[in-house]
Design an enzyme around this catalytic site. Structure first.
Site, PDB file in Angstrom:
ATOM      1  N   ARG A  45      37.521  80.321  87.420  1.00 12.80           N
ATOM      2  CA  ARG A  45      36.655  79.016  87.091  1.00 12.80           C
ATOM      3  C   ARG A  45      35.498  79.200  86.334  1.00 12.80           C
ATOM      4  O   ARG A  45      34.610  78.827  86.261  1.00 12.80           O
ATOM      5  CB  ARG A  45      36.100  78.457  88.364  1.00 12.80           C
ATOM      6  CG  ARG A  45      37.011  78.113  89.426  1.00 12.80           C
ATOM      7  CD  ARG A  45      37.653  76.624  88.943  1.00 12.80           C
ATOM      8  NE  ARG A  45      38.452  76.161  89.803  1.00 12.80           N
ATOM      9  CZ  ARG A  45      38.232  75.125  90.854  1.00 12.80           C
ATOM     10  NH1 ARG A  45      37.002  74.760  91.185  1.00 12.80           N
ATOM     11  NH2 ARG A  45      39.329  74.885  91.745  1.00 12.80           N
ATOM     12  N   ARG A  49      31.515  73.133  86.460  1.00 13.60           N
ATOM     13  CA  ARG A  49      30.513  72.782  86.141  1.00 13.60           C
ATOM     14  C   ARG A  49      29.135  73.491  86.241  1.00 13.60           C
ATOM     15  O   ARG A  49      28.054  72.849  86.238  1.00 13.60           O
ATOM     16  CB  ARG A  49      30.457  71.711  87.706  1.00 13.60           C
ATOM     17  CG  ARG A  49      31.433  70.631  87.432  1.00 13.60           C
ATOM     18  CD  ARG A  49      31.614  69.884  88.828  1.00 13.60           C
ATOM     19  NE  ARG A  49      32.509  70.986  89.644  1.00 13.60           N
ATOM     20  CZ  ARG A  49      33.183  70.700  90.782  1.00 13.60           C
ATOM     21  NH1 ARG A  49      33.022  69.663  91.216  1.00 13.60           N
ATOM     22  NH2 ARG A  49      33.604  71.858  91.391  1.00 13.60           N
ATOM     23  N   ARG A  58      32.262  66.319  80.675  1.00 11.54           N
ATOM     24  CA  ARG A  58      32.786  65.757  81.868  1.00 11.54           C
ATOM     25  C   ARG A  58      31.991  64.444  81.868  1.00 11.54           C
ATOM     26  O   ARG A  58      32.454  63.470  82.788  1.00 11.54           O
ATOM     27  CB  ARG A  58      32.555  66.527  83.090  1.00 11.54           C
ATOM     28  CG  ARG A  58      33.681  67.370  83.264  1.00 11.54           C
ATOM     29  CD  ARG A  58      34.740  66.931  83.786  1.00 11.54           C
ATOM     30  NE  ARG A  58      34.568  66.594  85.219  1.00 11.54           N
ATOM     31  CZ  ARG A  58      34.443  65.490  85.901  1.00 11.54           C
ATOM     32  NH1 ARG A  58      34.280  64.359  84.969  1.00 11.54           N
ATOM     33  NH2 ARG A  58      34.269  65.313  86.883  1.00 11.54           N
ATOM     34  N   ASP A  94      44.708  73.001  85.815  1.00  8.05           N
ATOM     35  CA  ASP A  94      44.588  72.791  87.416  1.00  8.05           C
ATOM     36  C   ASP A  94      46.054  73.087  87.879  1.00  8.05           C
ATOM     37  O   ASP A  94      46.830  72.578  87.379  1.00  8.05           O
ATOM     38  CB  ASP A  94      43.830  71.425  87.842  1.00  8.05           C
ATOM     39  CG  ASP A  94      43.356  71.748  89.232  1.00  8.05           C
ATOM     40  OD1 ASP A  94      42.175  72.267  89.235  1.00  8.05           O
ATOM     41  OD2 ASP A  94      44.185  71.340  90.223  1.00  8.05           O
ATOM     42  N   TYR A 171      48.735  71.182  99.611  1.00 10.02           N
ATOM     43  CA  TYR A 171      48.278  70.045  99.155  1.00 10.02           C
ATOM     44  C   TYR A 171      49.175  68.644  99.181  1.00 10.02           C
ATOM     45  O   TYR A 171      48.650  67.618  99.579  1.00 10.02           O
ATOM     46  CB  TYR A 171      47.862  69.955  97.647  1.00 10.02           C
ATOM     47  CG  TYR A 171      46.524  70.877  97.434  1.00 10.02           C
ATOM     48  CD1 TYR A 171      45.340  70.264  97.758  1.00 10.02           C
ATOM     49  CD2 TYR A 171      46.542  72.326  97.252  1.00 10.02           C
ATOM     50  CE1 TYR A 171      44.144  71.008  97.653  1.00 10.02           C
ATOM     51  CE2 TYR A 171      45.321  72.912  97.058  1.00 10.02           C
ATOM     52  CZ  TYR A 171      44.175  72.364  97.297  1.00 10.02           C
ATOM     53  OH  TYR A 171      42.904  72.997  97.178  1.00 10.02           O
TER      54      TYR A 171
HETATM   55  O1  CP3 Z   1      39.498  79.289  86.044  1.00 10.17           O
HETATM   56  C1  CP3 Z   1      39.270  78.501  85.047  1.00 10.17           C
HETATM   57  O2  CP3 Z   1      38.289  78.352  84.281  1.00 10.17           O
HETATM   58  C2  CP3 Z   1      40.498  77.696  84.702  1.00 10.17           C
HETATM   59  C3  CP3 Z   1      40.619  76.234  85.024  1.00 10.17           C
HETATM   60  C4  CP3 Z   1      40.899  76.093  86.712  1.00 10.17           C
HETATM   61  C5  CP3 Z   1      40.709  75.027  87.438  1.00 10.17           C
HETATM   62  N1  CP3 Z   1      41.137  75.015  88.736  1.00 10.17           N
HETATM   63  C6  CP3 Z   1      39.768  74.134  87.140  1.00 10.17           C
HETATM   64  C7  CP3 Z   1      39.103  72.906  87.909  1.00 10.17           C
HETATM   65  C8  CP3 Z   1      41.828  76.991  87.599  1.00 10.17           C
HETATM   66  C9  CP3 Z   1      42.554  78.073  87.523  1.00 10.17           C
HETATM   67  C10 CP3 Z   1      41.916  76.018  88.747  1.00 10.17           C
HETATM   68  C11 CP3 Z   1      42.744  76.441  89.909  1.00 10.17           C
HETATM   69  C12 CP3 Z   1      42.843  75.782  91.095  1.00 10.17           C
HETATM   70  N2  CP3 Z   1      42.564  74.354  91.310  1.00 10.17           N
HETATM   71  C13 CP3 Z   1      43.006  76.370  92.160  1.00 10.17           C
HETATM   72  C14 CP3 Z   1      43.288  77.846  92.659  1.00 10.17           C
HETATM   73  C15 CP3 Z   1      41.989  78.502  92.578  1.00 10.17           C
HETATM   74  C16 CP3 Z   1      41.082  78.349  93.782  1.00 10.17           C
HETATM   75  O3  CP3 Z   1      40.064  77.716  93.308  1.00 10.17           O
HETATM   76  O4  CP3 Z   1      41.567  78.572  95.011  1.00 10.17           O
HETATM   77  C17 CP3 Z   1      42.844  75.364  93.278  1.00 10.17           C
HETATM   78  C18 CP3 Z   1      42.939  75.510  94.676  1.00 10.17           C
HETATM   79  C19 CP3 Z   1      42.762  74.129  92.542  1.00 10.17           C
HETATM   80  C20 CP3 Z   1      42.632  72.614  93.154  1.00 10.17           C
HETATM   81  C21 CP3 Z   1      41.418  71.991  92.806  1.00 10.17           C
HETATM   82  N3  CP3 Z   1      41.148  71.503  91.618  1.00 10.17           N
HETATM   83  C22 CP3 Z   1      40.555  71.894  93.730  1.00 10.17           C
HETATM   84  C23 CP3 Z   1      40.571  71.938  95.179  1.00 10.17           C
HETATM   85  C24 CP3 Z   1      39.558  71.139  93.088  1.00 10.17           C
HETATM   86  C25 CP3 Z   1      38.205  70.560  93.685  1.00 10.17           C
HETATM   87  C26 CP3 Z   1      37.184  71.382  94.177  1.00 10.17           C
HETATM   88  C27 CP3 Z   1      36.027  71.411  92.993  1.00 10.17           C
HETATM   89  O5  CP3 Z   1      35.723  72.628  92.847  1.00 10.17           O
HETATM   90  O6  CP3 Z   1      35.702  70.545  92.422  1.00 10.17           O
HETATM   91  C28 CP3 Z   1      39.728  71.112  91.482  1.00 10.17           C
HETATM   92  C29 CP3 Z   1      39.065  70.545  90.651  1.00 10.17           C
HETATM   93  C30 CP3 Z   1      38.578  71.607  89.620  1.00 10.17           C
HETATM   94  N4  CP3 Z   1      39.722  72.370  88.663  1.00 10.17           N
HETATM   95  C31 CP3 Z   1      37.477  71.626  88.652  1.00 10.17           C
HETATM   96  C32 CP3 Z   1      37.471  72.533  87.752  1.00 10.17           C
HETATM   97  C33 CP3 Z   1      36.781  72.899  86.686  1.00 10.17           C
HETATM   98  C34 CP3 Z   1      36.221  70.609  88.808  1.00 10.17           C
HETATM   99  C35 CP3 Z   1      36.585  69.436  88.222  1.00 10.17           C
HETATM  100  C36 CP3 Z   1      35.383  68.708  87.916  1.00 10.17           C
HETATM  101  O7  CP3 Z   1      35.170  68.951  86.576  1.00 10.17           O
HETATM  102  O8  CP3 Z   1      34.803  67.858  88.638  1.00 10.17           O
END
Ligand code: CP3
Length: 373
Positions: A45, A49, A58, A94, A171
């Site tokens: 990540r 944000r 965003r 994602d 999920y």
């Molecule tokens: O790492 C990186 O920079 C690459 C981008 C990336 C995202 N999600 C962007 C994202 C990667 C590799 C992921 C993987 C991901 N997504 C996982 C596995 C890693 C982990 O955290 O366990 C999982 C479980 C998800 C599912 C997911 N996506 C959730 C649970 C959420 C909501 C929770 C949150 O943090 O908001 C997301 C949204 C998400 N994925 C965001 C980002 C930058 C936030 C979205 C936003 O801009 O509002």
């Protein structure tokens, strides 16, 4: 941002191989357990944000729109590396994107995290999931990878990724995030055949998707099995391990078959709360295993053995602590890794929203400085 007309990966010529610089980078060497001049670092990540530049984008587009726009996805991927001076890029996307074409009804609801509007409830629901071609239905990820590869400095490797089948299935079955994964486990115990079909369907998609990402320019791939630590070791062995073994073998063989004599594609196998599962993760024979912070790095490494590189394992919450504490914890991890090749520094899980940017930059600086030989 500079735009590129030609987003195809450049062809390899004798005089200049554009993949060579990334291949010889500290990150790729560490994946191969070769000696490096310093410990490479990237952060899960790393685009998100906690960055003002990300929040500004965003404000104009939703998270799904951002993921589906190769130019914007590429921009935030490259921007994170430029800002942080880390050693690898991860494509902005994602894990849940893979579920949308199945007909899952994916939505990222404001403040609530991801929602699956059509969760799998009954064994028969698995039969109704529509299999599809990742290249055509989520081709926007491959386009973003091609564009990003052409925009990144040549010596910065690009990591592709996918969710692993259990975490994706969780999920689909829960309809969103979960604490105890009751729906997932009850379905798994009650409908063992349907659960196995679901895992097989997801595994087939994951294999095709990761090979397409590699063909588009991803030089390593990570499998995120973020929630698999909720399973007992015997349930993992029965319900998950055979699928992980098949996926990793198929990716490595498939990549070799389409690039005879070409570079090996490192696979990173990541999960959290997996201390009890490490021997089982090791059985799937990825190149790198991702460790969270719950077990000291050296103890985790001792369990999986010297045939693996490791990635990790700072607690993401430490980045909110005073810099003296961050430094102490980083030095502890680097000291635990000392004397072994193949350590990629990372957090034990993704950067949390609200993490101070200056502490993220400080982390990267001190990892480089303290580990330099
Ligand atoms: O790492 C990186 O920079 C690459 C981008 C990336 C995202 N999600 C962007 C994202 C990667 C590799 C992921 C993987 C991901 N997504 C996982 C596995 C890693 C982990 O955290 O366990 C999982 C479980 C998800 C599912 C997911 N996506 C959730 C649970 C959420 C909501 C929770 C949150 O943090 O908001 C997301 C949204 C998400 N994925 C965001 C980002 C930058 C936030 C979205 C936003 O801009 O509002």
């Amino acid at each position: 941002m500079e735009t590129s007309q030609n987003t195809e990966p450049k062809t390899v010529s004798k005089s200049h191989n554009p993949w060579a610089a990334a291949y010889e980078s500290a990150f790729m060497k560490a994946c191969r357990r070769e000696k490096t001049e310093y410990t490479p670092i990237w952060l899960m990540r790393q685009a998100g944000r906690y960055q003002a530049s990300y929040r500004a984008i965003r404000e104009k587009v939703s998270f799904l729109e951002l993921c589906k726009n190769p130019k914007l996805a590429s921009q935030v991927t490259v921007q994170a590396v430029e800002d942080l001076q880390c050693d690898a890029a991860i494509i902005f996307a994602d894990i849940l994107l893979l579920l949308e074409p199945l007909g899952a009804g994916l939505e990222f609801a404001k403040g609530d995290g991801p929602v699956i509007h059509n969760p799998v409830k009954l064994a028969d629901d698995v039969k109704r999931l529509r299999s599809y071609s990742t290249a055509s239905e989520i081709g926007y990820v491959m386009d973003a990878i091609k564009l990003t590869r052409s925009q990144l400095p040549e010596n910065i490797p690009l990591i592709g990724f996918s969710g692993a089948p259990f975490t994706l299935a969780s999920y689909l079955l829960e309809g969103g995030a979960s604490k105890n994964f009751e729906k997932t486990k009850i379905f798994m115990y009650k409908n063992q055949e349907a659960f196995s079909s679901l895992m097989t369907l997801l595994s087939d998609l994951i294999i095709e998707y990761l090979l397409a990402q590699a063909a588009s320019g991803a030089q390593a791939v990570q499998l995120f099995d973020s929630w698999v630590g909720c399973l007992s070791q015997s349930d993992y062995e029965l319900f998950v391990q055979p699928h992980m073994m098949r996926i990793i073998t198929a990716i490595q063989n498939g990549h070799q078959a389409s690039n005879p004599g070409g570079a090996h594609l490192p696979v990173i196998h990541f999960g959290t709360s997996t201390a009890h599962l490490l021997p089982n993760l090791a059985a799937a024979k990825s190149d790198v295993i991702g460790l969270d912070w719950r077990l000291p790095l050296n103890k985790g490494w001792d369990i999986i053995g010297t045939d693996f590189a490791v990635q990790g394992n700072l607690d993401p919450v430490v980045l909110f602590a005073p810099q003296a504490e961050i430094k102490k914890q980083v030095q502890l991890i680097l000291d635990q890794a000392k004397g072994r090749n193949g350590h990629i520094f990372n957090l034990g899980h993704g950067i949390l929203p609200g993490t101070p940017v200056e502490n993220v930059k400080y982390l990267i600086e001190i990892v480089h400085e303290y580990s330099r030989i």
